[in-house]
Design a protein around this motif. Structure first.
Motif, PDB file in Angstrom:
ATOM      1  N   PHE A 183       0.847  -1.189   0.000  1.00 37.52           N
ATOM      2  CA  PHE A 183       0.000   0.000   0.000  1.00 37.52           C
ATOM      3  C   PHE A 183       0.887   1.244   0.000  1.00 37.52           C
ATOM      4  O   PHE A 183       1.652   1.466   0.940  1.00 37.52           O
ATOM      5  CB  PHE A 183      -0.901   0.030   1.241  1.00 37.52           C
ATOM      6  N   THR A 184       0.759   2.046  -1.038  1.00 35.93           N
ATOM      7  CA  THR A 184       1.464   3.329  -1.052  1.00 35.93           C
ATOM      8  C   THR A 184       0.659   4.404  -0.332  1.00 35.93           C
ATOM      9  O   THR A 184       1.220   5.418   0.092  1.00 35.93           O
ATOM     10  CB  THR A 184       1.724   3.787  -2.495  1.00 35.93           C
ATOM     11  N   HIS A 185      -0.644   4.217  -0.211  1.00 37.01           N
ATOM     12  CA  HIS A 185      -1.537   5.142   0.483  1.00 37.01           C
ATOM     13  C   HIS A 185      -2.624   4.326   1.192  1.00 37.01           C
ATOM     14  O   HIS A 185      -2.912   3.200   0.801  1.00 37.01           O
ATOM     15  CB  HIS A 185      -2.197   6.126  -0.496  1.00 37.01           C
ATOM     16  N   ASN A 186      -3.193   4.903   2.240  1.00 39.56           N
ATOM     17  CA  ASN A 186      -4.268   4.278   2.999  1.00 39.56           C
ATOM     18  C   ASN A 186      -3.807   3.059   3.791  1.00 39.56           C
ATOM     19  O   ASN A 186      -4.612   2.250   4.235  1.00 39.56           O
ATOM     20  CB  ASN A 186      -5.436   3.901   2.083  1.00 39.56           C
ATOM     21  N   GLU A 187      -2.486   2.955   3.980  1.00 41.34           N
ATOM     22  CA  GLU A 187      -1.959   1.839   4.768  1.00 41.34           C
ATOM     23  C   GLU A 187      -2.426   1.898   6.209  1.00 41.34           C
ATOM     24  O   GLU A 187      -2.553   0.870   6.885  1.00 41.34           O
ATOM     25  CB  GLU A 187      -0.429   1.827   4.719  1.00 41.34           C
ATOM     26  N   ASP A 188      -2.740   3.110   6.698  1.00 43.03           N
ATOM     27  CA  ASP A 188      -3.189   3.250   8.086  1.00 43.03           C
ATOM     28  C   ASP A 188      -4.577   2.650   8.278  1.00 43.03           C
ATOM     29  O   ASP A 188      -4.821   1.909   9.232  1.00 43.03           O
ATOM     30  CB  ASP A 188      -3.156   4.720   8.522  1.00 43.03           C
ATOM     31  N   ALA A 189      -5.497   2.943   7.352  1.00 43.42           N
ATOM     32  CA  ALA A 189      -6.845   2.386   7.461  1.00 43.42           C
ATOM     33  C   ALA A 189      -6.819   0.864   7.305  1.00 43.42           C
ATOM     34  O   ALA A 189      -7.576   0.149   7.976  1.00 43.42           O
ATOM     35  CB  ALA A 189      -7.760   3.010   6.414  1.00 43.42           C
ATOM     36  N   GLU A 190      -5.957   0.372   6.417  1.00 44.43           N
ATOM     37  CA  GLU A 190      -5.865  -1.082   6.219  1.00 44.43           C
ATOM     38  C   GLU A 190      -5.365  -1.760   7.491  1.00 44.43           C
ATOM     39  O   GLU A 190      -5.885  -2.810   7.891  1.00 44.43           O
ATOM     40  CB  GLU A 190      -4.926  -1.382   5.041  1.00 44.43           C
ATOM     41  N   LEU A 191      -4.375  -1.159   8.158  1.00 48.98           N
ATOM     42  CA  LEU A 191      -3.876  -1.737   9.409  1.00 48.98           C
ATOM     43  C   LEU A 191      -4.954  -1.705  10.487  1.00 48.98           C
ATOM     44  O   LEU A 191      -5.090  -2.648  11.274  1.00 48.98           O
ATOM     45  CB  LEU A 191      -2.641  -0.984   9.883  1.00 48.98           C
ATOM     46  N   GLY A 229      -8.077   8.013  -2.682  1.00 45.87           N
ATOM     47  CA  GLY A 229      -9.215   7.236  -3.162  1.00 45.87           C
ATOM     48  C   GLY A 229      -8.804   5.863  -3.652  1.00 45.87           C
ATOM     49  O   GLY A 229      -9.479   4.856  -3.385  1.00 45.87           O
ATOM     50  N   SER A 230      -7.680   5.805  -4.349  1.00 51.74           N
ATOM     51  CA  SER A 230      -7.180   4.527  -4.837  1.00 51.74           C
ATOM     52  C   SER A 230      -6.822   3.602  -3.675  1.00 51.74           C
ATOM     53  O   SER A 230      -7.166   2.412  -3.682  1.00 51.74           O
ATOM     54  CB  SER A 230      -5.940   4.766  -5.717  1.00 51.74           C
ATOM     55  N   MET A 236     -10.834  -1.601   0.906  1.00 50.49           N
ATOM     56  CA  MET A 236     -12.178  -2.167   0.912  1.00 50.49           C
ATOM     57  C   MET A 236     -12.240  -3.480   0.144  1.00 50.49           C
ATOM     58  O   MET A 236     -12.902  -4.439   0.560  1.00 50.49           O
ATOM     59  CB  MET A 236     -13.165  -1.158   0.325  1.00 50.49           C
ATOM     60  N   LEU A 237     -11.539  -3.541  -0.978  1.00 49.79           N
ATOM     61  CA  LEU A 237     -11.562  -4.767  -1.766  1.00 49.79           C
ATOM     62  C   LEU A 237     -10.787  -5.886  -1.071  1.00 49.79           C
ATOM     63  O   LEU A 237     -11.200  -7.048  -1.114  1.00 49.79           O
ATOM     64  CB  LEU A 237     -10.974  -4.489  -3.156  1.00 49.79           C
ATOM     65  N   LYS A 238      -9.692  -5.543  -0.427  1.00 49.24           N
ATOM     66  CA  LYS A 238      -8.901  -6.562   0.271  1.00 49.24           C
ATOM     67  C   LYS A 238      -9.695  -7.187   1.411  1.00 49.24           C
ATOM     68  O   LYS A 238      -9.645  -8.403   1.628  1.00 49.24           O
ATOM     69  CB  LYS A 238      -7.608  -5.939   0.808  1.00 49.24           C
ATOM     70  N   PHE A 316     -10.658   6.091  -6.627  1.00 46.61           N
ATOM     71  CA  PHE A 316     -11.392   4.914  -6.147  1.00 46.61           C
ATOM     72  C   PHE A 316     -11.854   4.062  -7.325  1.00 46.61           C
ATOM     73  O   PHE A 316     -11.660   2.839  -7.344  1.00 46.61           O
ATOM     74  CB  PHE A 316     -12.585   5.369  -5.313  1.00 46.61           C
ATOM     75  N   VAL A 317     -12.474   4.701  -8.319  1.00 47.31           N
ATOM     76  CA  VAL A 317     -12.985   3.969  -9.483  1.00 47.31           C
ATOM     77  C   VAL A 317     -11.839   3.340 -10.272  1.00 47.31           C
ATOM     78  O   VAL A 317     -11.917   2.181 -10.713  1.00 47.31           O
ATOM     79  CB  VAL A 317     -13.810   4.917 -10.381  1.00 47.31           C
ATOM     80  N   TYR A 318     -10.756   4.099 -10.442  1.00 47.81           N
ATOM     81  CA  TYR A 318      -9.594   3.585 -11.164  1.00 47.81           C
ATOM     82  C   TYR A 318      -9.066   2.305 -10.522  1.00 47.81           C
ATOM     83  O   TYR A 318      -8.828   1.301 -11.192  1.00 47.81           O
ATOM     84  CB  TYR A 318      -8.508   4.654 -11.197  1.00 47.81           C
ATOM     85  N   ARG A 319      -8.901   2.336  -9.179  1.00 52.95           N
ATOM     86  CA  ARG A 319      -8.364   1.153  -8.493  1.00 52.95           C
ATOM     87  C   ARG A 319      -9.346  -0.010  -8.552  1.00 52.95           C
ATOM     88  O   ARG A 319      -8.949  -1.161  -8.758  1.00 52.95           O
ATOM     89  CB  ARG A 319      -8.040   1.499  -7.050  1.00 52.95           C
ATOM     90  N   ALA A 320     -10.634   0.281  -8.360  1.00 55.05           N
ATOM     91  CA  ALA A 320     -11.633  -0.790  -8.401  1.00 55.05           C
ATOM     92  C   ALA A 320     -11.659  -1.462  -9.768  1.00 55.05           C
ATOM     93  O   ALA A 320     -11.751  -2.698  -9.871  1.00 55.05           O
ATOM     94  CB  ALA A 320     -13.007  -0.226  -8.054  1.00 55.05           C
TER      95      ALA A 320
END
Length: 339
Positions: A183-191, A229-230, A236-238, A316-320
């Motif tokens: 994760f280059t971004h949003n690693e905090d929320a994932e943890l 967003g990405s 969310m997908l993980k 978000f849409v791009y990553r999804a």
């Protein structure tokens, strides 16, 4: 006398010569009964960031500079947690693009020891210097830009699902595997998702709000929120989570604007009205912030909010879409077709 708590302060950085000195100075504990070290993990700065850190390290031997070959924040914090002294009990994650209140580190250690929590998070108050930065800050501090996120608007301490990362019990952080470095971004929320799944709790300490300095251009703001967003989509997908209502709003705004603009080009100006209404609402919100805060820079909050909404949703849409395409089963091509 009981031994002093041992703390490692980890500061990821990359080209932050304008902020790094102020960030480090505000982080240094003063006569607070803490045995601390401060590690700056530099991702290959091409400005004077490393020189400034080396200068500070000569004045304070508890400060040291280490390299972060992977460049990303997730890898920097993981590396700092491993490089920490063996007796380090707590790790503090600090941003170099921020300023910290007096007693910040000691307060985090106190909260970690007093609460049944594996992590302490803090509110983030954005503060700008020039006109555009103050406008962006006004948007990020308001529901117009943040949608009501607890670490943006929270004024009371409580247990939360997510917040701006500040402190961990080092043993817990390492035991759970640290940040996911993919994760280059949003690693905090994932943890935070993994922490909650493990049964751990996250405590928001409202009294230790930090000051964050936003991007200084609209282009940089757009790139930042596209990446946010990405990253959120990946999380969310993980973990197979559904978006919250406040996260659906920018997605709805992006879809509405794309449909409105396409219909307007094809069928006439009346179809532009939904997009005009959206822009008008954001601009009016910015005007309200300018009046209520008595700062003309608040007028820039409207355009900033539109960029934040649309960039976040586009990321978000791009990553999804990328994830869905990568998971699509490949149909083998027969030799007959190849011929």
């Amino acid at each position: 006398m009981p031994p002093e708590p041992s703390v490692t302060i980890i500061v990821p950085t990359l080209n932050e010569e304008n902020y790094i000195r102020q960030a480090i100075s505000s982080l240094i504990p003063e006569d607070e009964g803490l045995d601390y070290e401060l590690i700056v993990l530099d991702g290959g700065s091409t400005d004077h960031t490393a020189l400034i850190v080396e200068e500070l390290a000569r004045l304070n031997p508890r400060i040291r500079l280490e390299m972060n070959p992977a460049r990303y924040q997730s890898a920097a914090v993981n590396r700092g947690a491993i490089l920490a002294r063996p007796d380090s009990e707590f790790i503090i994650r600090a941003d170099s693009h921020a300023e910290y209140p007096p007693g910040f580190v000691a307060g985090l250690v106190r909260e970690l020891k007093a609460r049944d929590a594996a992590s302490v998070v803090v509110p983030m108050r954005t503060r700008g210097n020039n006109f555009l930065q103050r406008g962006i800050a006004a948007a990020q501090n308001s529901r117009l830009g943040n949608g009501g996120a607890s670490h943006r608007v929270g004024n009371r301490s409580c247990y939360v699902d997510h917040g701006h990362h500040a402190a961990f019990a080092r043993r817990t952080f390492l035991a759970i595997g640290g940040y996911d470095e993919s994760f280059t971004h949003n690693e905090d929320a994932e943890l935070d998702v993994r922490l909650r799944k493990s049964g751990a709790q996250i405590w928001l300490c409202a009294e230790l709000a930090i000051s964050y300095f936003p991007r200084s251009s609209l282009g940089a703001l757009a790139r930042q929120y596209f990446n946010h967003g990405s990253g959120r989509a990946r999380t969310m997908l993980k973990h197979r989570h559904r978006p919250k209502a406040r996260q659906l709003l920018p997605l709805g705004a992006l879809g509405m604007n794309m449909l409105s603009l396409a219909s307007g080009v094809a069928f006439g100006w009346l179809f532009f009205l939904p997009s005009v209404a959206y822009a008008g609402a954001c601009l009016t919100g910015g005007l309200y912030l300018a009046v209520s805060q008595r700062d003309p820079a608040g007028c820039a909050a409207g355009p900033a909010a539109m960029i934040m909404h649309q960039s976040w949703a586009a990321g978000f849409v791009y990553r999804a879409l990328r994830v869905s395409v990568s998971k699509r089963p490949r149909i083998p091509v027969s030799d007959e077709v190849l011929r």
